[in-house]
Scaffold this motif. Structure first.
Motif, PDB file in Angstrom:
ATOM      1  N   LEU A  12       0.817  -1.210   0.000  1.00  0.00           N
ATOM      2  CA  LEU A  12       0.000   0.000   0.000  1.00  0.00           C
ATOM      3  C   LEU A  12       0.848   1.257   0.000  1.00  0.00           C
ATOM      4  N   ILE A  13       2.165   1.090   0.239  1.00  0.00           N
ATOM      5  CA  ILE A  13       3.054   2.230   0.189  1.00  0.00           C
ATOM      6  C   ILE A  13       4.148   1.959  -0.817  1.00  0.00           C
ATOM      7  N   THR A  14       4.708   3.030  -1.343  1.00  0.00           N
ATOM      8  CA  THR A  14       5.742   2.902  -2.360  1.00  0.00           C
ATOM      9  C   THR A  14       7.102   2.785  -1.717  1.00  0.00           C
ATOM     10  N   PHE A  15       8.062   2.518  -2.549  1.00  0.00           N
ATOM     11  CA  PHE A  15       9.435   2.388  -2.060  1.00  0.00           C
ATOM     12  C   PHE A  15       9.919   3.723  -1.488  1.00  0.00           C
ATOM     13  N   GLU A  16       9.619   4.798  -2.157  1.00  0.00           N
ATOM     14  CA  GLU A  16      10.062   6.104  -1.676  1.00  0.00           C
ATOM     15  C   GLU A  16       9.436   6.431  -0.328  1.00  0.00           C
ATOM     16  N   GLU A  17       8.148   6.061  -0.155  1.00  0.00           N
ATOM     17  CA  GLU A  17       7.488   6.321   1.121  1.00  0.00           C
ATOM     18  C   GLU A  17       8.088   5.466   2.223  1.00  0.00           C
ATOM     19  N   ARG A  18       8.439   4.237   1.904  1.00  0.00           N
ATOM     20  CA  ARG A  18       9.070   3.374   2.909  1.00  0.00           C
ATOM     21  C   ARG A  18      10.418   3.954   3.333  1.00  0.00           C
ATOM     22  N   GLN A  19      11.147   4.522   2.394  1.00  0.00           N
ATOM     23  CA  GLN A  19      12.411   5.136   2.742  1.00  0.00           C
ATOM     24  C   GLN A  19      12.197   6.314   3.690  1.00  0.00           C
ATOM     25  N   THR A  20      11.118   7.013   3.489  1.00  0.00           N
ATOM     26  CA  THR A  20      10.802   8.115   4.398  1.00  0.00           C
ATOM     27  C   THR A  20      10.496   7.602   5.789  1.00  0.00           C
ATOM     28  N   LEU A  21       9.776   6.483   5.865  1.00  0.00           N
ATOM     29  CA  LEU A  21       9.484   5.875   7.168  1.00  0.00           C
ATOM     30  C   LEU A  21      10.769   5.429   7.850  1.00  0.00           C
ATOM     31  N   LEU A  22      11.693   4.857   7.047  1.00  0.00           N
ATOM     32  CA  LEU A  22      12.969   4.423   7.622  1.00  0.00           C
ATOM     33  C   LEU A  22      13.728   5.596   8.226  1.00  0.00           C
ATOM     34  N   GLU A  23      13.482   6.781   7.699  1.00  0.00           N
ATOM     35  CA  GLU A  23      14.147   7.960   8.247  1.00  0.00           C
ATOM     36  C   GLU A  23      13.404   8.519   9.457  1.00  0.00           C
ATOM     37  N   GLY A  24      12.320   7.828   9.867  1.00  0.00           N
ATOM     38  CA  GLY A  24      11.586   8.234  11.064  1.00  0.00           C
ATOM     39  C   GLY A  24      10.551   9.297  10.837  1.00  0.00           C
ATOM     40  N   GLU A  25      10.153   9.543   9.575  1.00  0.00           N
ATOM     41  CA  GLU A  25       9.177  10.589   9.269  1.00  0.00           C
ATOM     42  C   GLU A  25       7.852   9.967   8.856  1.00  0.00           C
ATOM     43  N   ILE A  40      15.690   2.353  15.076  1.00  0.00           N
ATOM     44  CA  ILE A  40      15.552   1.339  14.011  1.00  0.00           C
ATOM     45  C   ILE A  40      14.064   1.135  13.803  1.00  0.00           C
ATOM     46  N   LEU A  41      13.639   1.152  12.535  1.00  0.00           N
ATOM     47  CA  LEU A  41      12.229   1.005  12.203  1.00  0.00           C
ATOM     48  C   LEU A  41      11.769  -0.397  12.550  1.00  0.00           C
ATOM     49  N   ALA A  42      10.901  -0.463  13.549  1.00  0.00           N
ATOM     50  CA  ALA A  42      10.376  -1.774  13.964  1.00  0.00           C
ATOM     51  C   ALA A  42       9.038  -2.060  13.311  1.00  0.00           C
ATOM     52  N   GLY A  43       8.340  -1.069  12.878  1.00  0.00           N
ATOM     53  CA  GLY A  43       7.047  -1.254  12.242  1.00  0.00           C
ATOM     54  C   GLY A  43       6.405   0.101  11.942  1.00  0.00           C
ATOM     55  N   ALA A  44       5.142   0.084  11.553  1.00  0.00           N
ATOM     56  CA  ALA A  44       4.438   1.321  11.240  1.00  0.00           C
ATOM     57  C   ALA A  44       2.958   1.154  11.480  1.00  0.00           C
ATOM     58  N   ILE A  45       2.340   2.238  11.871  1.00  0.00           N
ATOM     59  CA  ILE A  45       0.880   2.259  12.014  1.00  0.00           C
ATOM     60  C   ILE A  45       0.307   2.881  10.745  1.00  0.00           C
ATOM     61  N   PHE A  46      -0.614   2.196  10.101  1.00  0.00           N
ATOM     62  CA  PHE A  46      -1.209   2.655   8.841  1.00  0.00           C
ATOM     63  C   PHE A  46      -2.687   2.935   9.080  1.00  0.00           C
ATOM     64  N   LEU A  47      -3.057   4.177   9.007  1.00  0.00           N
ATOM     65  CA  LEU A  47      -4.443   4.596   9.210  1.00  0.00           C
ATOM     66  C   LEU A  47      -4.995   5.161   7.897  1.00  0.00           C
ATOM     67  N   TYR A  48      -6.245   4.773   7.573  1.00  0.00           N
ATOM     68  CA  TYR A  48      -6.822   5.321   6.346  1.00  0.00           C
ATOM     69  C   TYR A  48      -8.329   5.434   6.495  1.00  0.00           C
ATOM     70  N   LYS A  49      -8.878   6.264   5.596  1.00  0.00           N
ATOM     71  CA  LYS A  49     -10.334   6.478   5.587  1.00  0.00           C
ATOM     72  C   LYS A  49     -10.754   6.712   4.146  1.00  0.00           C
ATOM     73  N   PRO A  50     -11.858   6.063   3.701  1.00  0.00           N
ATOM     74  CA  PRO A  50     -12.330   6.292   2.326  1.00  0.00           C
ATOM     75  C   PRO A  50     -12.714   7.768   2.124  1.00  0.00           C
TER      76      PRO A  50
END
Length: 375
Positions: A11-24, A51-61
């Motif tokens: 559900l997320i792109t590679f670029e977005e995952r890289q942003t998460l890895l940077e803690g943002e 170190i990125l241990a995981g992520a919370i993904f919240l969404y709404k239609p």
């Protein structure tokens, strides 16, 4: 990381995952593959000792976000259409109010160029266009009056010239063809021809004087004038006529009054007014001339006890060729231009003239000149 197992796509792109890895955190709007609808989502990184241990993904239609505003959106669209239509209608009306009077002015100006000054522009607005329309109407009225004066002037001149010329031509042809044999009768007709020639000469001179005085470039020989002396000299020239009609002339003159002006033209003014007073005053009547100071003004009053002027004729008495008793004018020798010339000369001297009269009780002429102050 959230995945869509049915599609095998993240559900997320590679670029977005890289942003998460940077803690943002990452926010996004995209189509959900499983639900086949647009979603608004945010991914928040979970860090364990940086170190990125995981992520919370919240969404709404997005349908849940848009649906409450759906009626308002239609209303806003309708209001937008209304206001756009209102602006277009108002703009067309304003343009019509601006352009229509200008088009009318163009049409009227074309008619005026062809000599028709009777057209007017009707405008009820109080803005600049309305003011321009009213100014245009004032111009048209002035031109219409000027054209009427010009036509009347030409008619009067034609009439004044036609009559004496007809006399002169008729009498000379009669004498040339031998119709008039008697010597005494010849002398009579020659005398009439001579009188008409003199009258034509006076008329032409008066017309030339009036034409010069109505122009702004007419030269005035301005000089200090002892006005009482000028009045004495003019009165002396009329002494014989006064004695012939047994008219008593009274002079009450302040000898200290000095004015600035053209002596020749002022003599013409006084001579013309005194000539009129004598002409329309009967035998054994009286004429008086008074000169006095009125503050910084010099007031001349010429008063007679003659026949006077009817009230309805007073407002036009100084017009060109205007006559009170038209049937008697030719016998009395007037050209109908004397008072018009007097008025112009007085105006050239920054003075004012007023005529007051009552039929059967005489006439008074008041002329007020600026008085020259002598140190």
């Amino acid at each position: 990381m959230p995945y869509d197992d049915s599609s095998g796509e993240s559900l997320i792109t590679f670029e977005e995952r890289q942003t998460l890895l940077e803690g943002e955190s990452v926010s996004m709007v995209r189509k959900h593959a499983m639900f086949d609808q647009d979603i608004l989502a945010v991914a928040i990184p979970l860090l364990d000792e940086e170190i990125l241990a995981g992520a919370i993904f919240l969404y709404k239609p997005l349908d849940d976000v848009y649906s409450p505003f759906e009626p308002i959106r239609y209303m806003l669209a309708g209001m937008m259409v209304f206001f756009v239509g209102l602006i277009i209608w108002g703009g067309r009306k304003i343009a019509h109010q601006l352009v229509l009077p200008l088009r009318r002015m163009e049409m009227v100006s074309e008619k005026m160029a062809d000599g028709d000054f009777s057209r007017r522009i009707h405008s009820s607005s109080s803005d600049e266009i309305g003011s321009l329309a009213r100014s245009f109407n004032c111009l048209a009225e002035s031109l219409e009056e000027a054209e009427a004066d010009r036509r009347e002037f030409l008619q009067n001149v034609s009439h004044e010239l036609r009559t004496p010329l007809s006399y002169m031509r008729g009498y000379t042809e009669a004498m040339m063809e031998g119709v008039i044999q008697d010597e005494e009768e010849k002398q009579k007709y020659l005398s009439i021809t001579h009188e008409e020639t003199a009258r034509l000469s006076r008329l032409v001179n008066d017309l030339l004087d009036l034409a010069q005085l109505e122009g702004d470039s007419y030269p005035m020989n301005v000089e200090p004038i002892a006005f009482a002396q000028l009045l004495h000299e003019v009165a002396e020239r009329f002494r014989l006529r006064l004695e012939q009609k047994r008219i008593h002339l009274t002079l009450m003159l302040d000898e200290e009054v000095i004015i600035e002006g053209d002596a020749d033209r002022l003599e013409q003014v006084v001579s013309n007014l005194l000539d009129n007073a004598i002409r329309y005053t009967g035998e054994d009547d009286e004429i008086s001339i008074r000169l006095e100071k009125r503050g910084d003004k010099a007031l001349v009053t010429i008063n007679d006890t003659g026949r006077g002027i009817p009230e309805e004729d007073l407002k036009n008495i100084m017009g060109r060729f205007y006559r009170v008793q038209k049937s008697r004018t030719r016998n009395e020798g007037g050209t109908g231009l004397g008072l018009a010339i007097v008025k112009r000369i007085v105006q050239k001297h920054d003075a004012t003239i007023d005529i007051q009269s009552e039929w059967g009780k005489g006439t008074a002429v008041f002329i007020e000149f600026p008085r020259m102050q002598i140190e």
